[in-house]
Design a protein around this motif. Structure first.
Motif, PDB file in Angstrom:
ATOM      1  N   PHE A   7       0.842  -1.190   0.000  1.00 35.87           N
ATOM      2  CA  PHE A   7       0.000   0.000   0.000  1.00 35.87           C
ATOM      3  C   PHE A   7       0.878   1.241   0.000  1.00 35.87           C
ATOM      4  N   THR A   8       0.894   1.955  -1.083  1.00 31.32           N
ATOM      5  CA  THR A   8       1.538   3.261  -1.087  1.00 31.32           C
ATOM      6  C   THR A   8       0.434   4.274  -1.332  1.00 31.32           C
ATOM      7  N   PRO A   9       0.605   5.471  -0.860  1.00 29.44           N
ATOM      8  CA  PRO A   9      -0.427   6.479  -1.097  1.00 29.44           C
ATOM      9  C   PRO A   9      -0.744   6.641  -2.584  1.00 29.44           C
ATOM     10  N   GLU A  10       0.273   6.529  -3.431  1.00 28.93           N
ATOM     11  CA  GLU A  10       0.062   6.705  -4.875  1.00 28.93           C
ATOM     12  C   GLU A  10      -0.776   5.575  -5.474  1.00 28.93           C
ATOM     13  N   THR A  11      -0.471   4.332  -5.106  1.00 25.19           N
ATOM     14  CA  THR A  11      -1.227   3.214  -5.689  1.00 25.19           C
ATOM     15  C   THR A  11      -2.660   3.175  -5.181  1.00 25.19           C
ATOM     16  N   ILE A  12      -2.843   3.484  -3.919  1.00 29.43           N
ATOM     17  CA  ILE A  12      -4.199   3.503  -3.362  1.00 29.43           C
ATOM     18  C   ILE A  12      -5.008   4.632  -3.991  1.00 29.43           C
ATOM     19  N   ALA A  13      -4.420   5.816  -4.086  1.00 30.16           N
ATOM     20  CA  ALA A  13      -5.125   6.955  -4.695  1.00 30.16           C
ATOM     21  C   ALA A  13      -5.457   6.671  -6.152  1.00 30.16           C
ATOM     22  N   ALA A  14      -4.537   6.076  -6.890  1.00 34.48           N
ATOM     23  CA  ALA A  14      -4.797   5.757  -8.298  1.00 34.48           C
ATOM     24  C   ALA A  14      -5.947   4.762  -8.423  1.00 34.48           C
ATOM     25  N   GLY A  15      -5.982   3.784  -7.532  1.00 34.34           N
ATOM     26  CA  GLY A  15      -7.059   2.795  -7.570  1.00 34.34           C
ATOM     27  C   GLY A  15      -8.415   3.418  -7.312  1.00 34.34           C
ATOM     28  N   PHE A  16      -8.506   4.240  -6.280  1.00 39.37           N
ATOM     29  CA  PHE A  16      -9.796   4.852  -5.967  1.00 39.37           C
ATOM     30  C   PHE A  16     -10.178   5.928  -6.979  1.00 39.37           C
ATOM     31  N   LEU A  78      -9.803  -8.161 -15.890  1.00 46.33           N
ATOM     32  CA  LEU A  78      -9.583  -7.610 -14.564  1.00 46.33           C
ATOM     33  C   LEU A  78      -8.265  -8.124 -13.999  1.00 46.33           C
ATOM     34  N   ASN A  79      -7.566  -7.265 -13.280  1.00 49.03           N
ATOM     35  CA  ASN A  79      -6.362  -7.644 -12.560  1.00 49.03           C
ATOM     36  C   ASN A  79      -6.767  -7.811 -11.095  1.00 49.03           C
ATOM     37  N   LEU A  80      -7.224  -8.996 -10.756  1.00 47.88           N
ATOM     38  CA  LEU A  80      -7.821  -9.238  -9.447  1.00 47.88           C
ATOM     39  C   LEU A  80      -6.899  -8.944  -8.264  1.00 47.88           C
ATOM     40  N   PRO A  81      -5.587  -9.195  -8.351  1.00 49.19           N
ATOM     41  CA  PRO A  81      -4.739  -8.870  -7.194  1.00 49.19           C
ATOM     42  C   PRO A  81      -4.805  -7.390  -6.779  1.00 49.19           C
ATOM     43  N   GLN A  82      -5.001  -6.493  -7.727  1.00 46.74           N
ATOM     44  CA  GLN A  82      -5.090  -5.073  -7.365  1.00 46.74           C
ATOM     45  C   GLN A  82      -6.397  -4.778  -6.627  1.00 46.74           C
ATOM     46  N   PHE A  83      -7.475  -5.459  -7.007  1.00 45.88           N
ATOM     47  CA  PHE A  83      -8.736  -5.298  -6.281  1.00 45.88           C
ATOM     48  C   PHE A  83      -8.589  -5.815  -4.855  1.00 45.88           C
ATOM     49  N   VAL A  84      -7.872  -6.926  -4.711  1.00 43.37           N
ATOM     50  CA  VAL A  84      -7.624  -7.490  -3.381  1.00 43.37           C
ATOM     51  C   VAL A  84      -6.821  -6.504  -2.540  1.00 43.37           C
ATOM     52  N   ALA A  85      -5.829  -5.850  -3.143  1.00 47.87           N
ATOM     53  CA  ALA A  85      -5.020  -4.872  -2.417  1.00 47.87           C
ATOM     54  C   ALA A  85      -5.877  -3.709  -1.919  1.00 47.87           C
ATOM     55  N   LEU A  86      -6.777  -3.208  -2.765  1.00 50.61           N
ATOM     56  CA  LEU A  86      -7.665  -2.121  -2.342  1.00 50.61           C
ATOM     57  C   LEU A  86      -8.606  -2.585  -1.233  1.00 50.61           C
ATOM     58  N   GLU A  87      -9.111  -3.787  -1.379  1.00 52.73           N
ATOM     59  CA  GLU A  87     -10.001  -4.347  -0.360  1.00 52.73           C
ATOM     60  C   GLU A  87      -9.266  -4.503   0.976  1.00 52.73           C
ATOM     61  N   GLN A  88      -8.040  -4.986   0.933  1.00 56.70           N
ATOM     62  CA  GLN A  88      -7.255  -5.141   2.158  1.00 56.70           C
ATOM     63  C   GLN A  88      -6.950  -3.791   2.791  1.00 56.70           C
ATOM     64  N   TYR A  89      -6.679  -2.803   1.966  1.00 53.53           N
ATOM     65  CA  TYR A  89      -6.427  -1.457   2.477  1.00 53.53           C
ATOM     66  C   TYR A  89      -7.632  -0.961   3.279  1.00 53.53           C
ATOM     67  N   LEU A  90      -8.820  -1.109   2.720  1.00 55.28           N
ATOM     68  CA  LEU A  90     -10.029  -0.680   3.430  1.00 55.28           C
ATOM     69  C   LEU A  90     -10.278  -1.526   4.678  1.00 55.28           C
ATOM     70  N   ALA A  91      -9.964  -2.807   4.601  1.00 56.53           N
ATOM     71  CA  ALA A  91     -10.166  -3.693   5.748  1.00 56.53           C
ATOM     72  C   ALA A  91      -9.287  -3.281   6.927  1.00 56.53           C
ATOM     73  N   GLU A  92      -8.106  -2.718   6.641  1.00 59.17           N
ATOM     74  CA  GLU A  92      -7.229  -2.247   7.710  1.00 59.17           C
ATOM     75  C   GLU A  92      -7.934  -1.173   8.546  1.00 59.17           C
ATOM     76  N   PHE A  93      -8.669  -0.291   7.902  1.00 61.65           N
ATOM     77  CA  PHE A  93      -9.394   0.742   8.639  1.00 61.65           C
ATOM     78  C   PHE A  93     -10.481   0.120   9.508  1.00 61.65           C
ATOM     79  N   ARG A  94     -11.187  -0.833   8.953  1.00 67.10           N
ATOM     80  CA  ARG A  94     -12.275  -1.468   9.696  1.00 67.10           C
ATOM     81  C   ARG A  94     -11.730  -2.230  10.899  1.00 67.10           C
ATOM     82  N   ARG A  95     -10.618  -2.877  10.728  1.00 65.99           N
ATOM     83  CA  ARG A  95     -10.082  -3.727  11.779  1.00 65.99           C
ATOM     84  C   ARG A  95      -9.384  -2.926  12.887  1.00 65.99           C
ATOM     85  N   PHE A  96      -8.642  -1.890  12.521  1.00 61.10           N
ATOM     86  CA  PHE A  96      -7.801  -1.214  13.496  1.00 61.10           C
ATOM     87  C   PHE A  96      -8.286   0.163  13.922  1.00 61.10           C
ATOM     88  N   SER A  97      -9.294   0.682  13.305  1.00 60.96           N
ATOM     89  CA  SER A  97      -9.760   2.029  13.642  1.00 60.96           C
ATOM     90  C   SER A  97     -11.201   1.969  14.116  1.00 60.96           C
TER      91      SER A  97
END
Length: 108
Positions: A7-16, A78-97
């Motif tokens: 997760f880098t800010p650039e890759t996450i921002a580009a995905g969203f 579709l490049n499914l691993p990138q969708f998984v990365a975005l999903e995991q990024y969001l899951a981090e907020f749900r789990r730890f915040s």
């Protein structure tokens, strides 16, 4: 949030950013069931190739779709691993915040 090297800010921002356009969402929904070439995507979406190319470029830069050339045709999937990365990024907020009510300055 726990650090994660994928997760880098650039890759996450580009995905969203790529997910923020209705036409790009439609492209992704079409690609959920099968790989398609640009001409098929244009037909399904009723749009021009130049407009679609702009949107496909954004999706490719975000890593959400993968191109594959066969002869003179380029097929997208579709490049499914990138969708998984975005999903995991969001899951981090749900789990730890924990979501807490906003506290007014007047209440303190």
């Amino acid at each position: 949030m726990a650090p994660n090297s994928t997760f880098t800010p650039e890759t996450i921002a580009a995905g969203f950013h790529a997910l923020s356009d209705p036409l790009r969402i439609q492209v992704l929904e079409l690609l959920c069931s099968q790989e398609l070439c640009v001409c098929d995507l244009c037909d399904h979406l009723g749009t021009t190739q130049s407009k679609l190319s702009f949107h496909l470029k954004t999706l490719k830069q975000a890593g959400l779709v993968s191109p594959r050339q066969e002869g003179r045709w380029i097929y997208y999937s579709l490049n499914l691993p990138q969708f998984v990365a975005l999903e995991q990024y969001l899951a981090e907020f749900r789990r730890f915040s924990p979501i807490l009510p906003i506290r007014s300055r007047c209440e303190t």
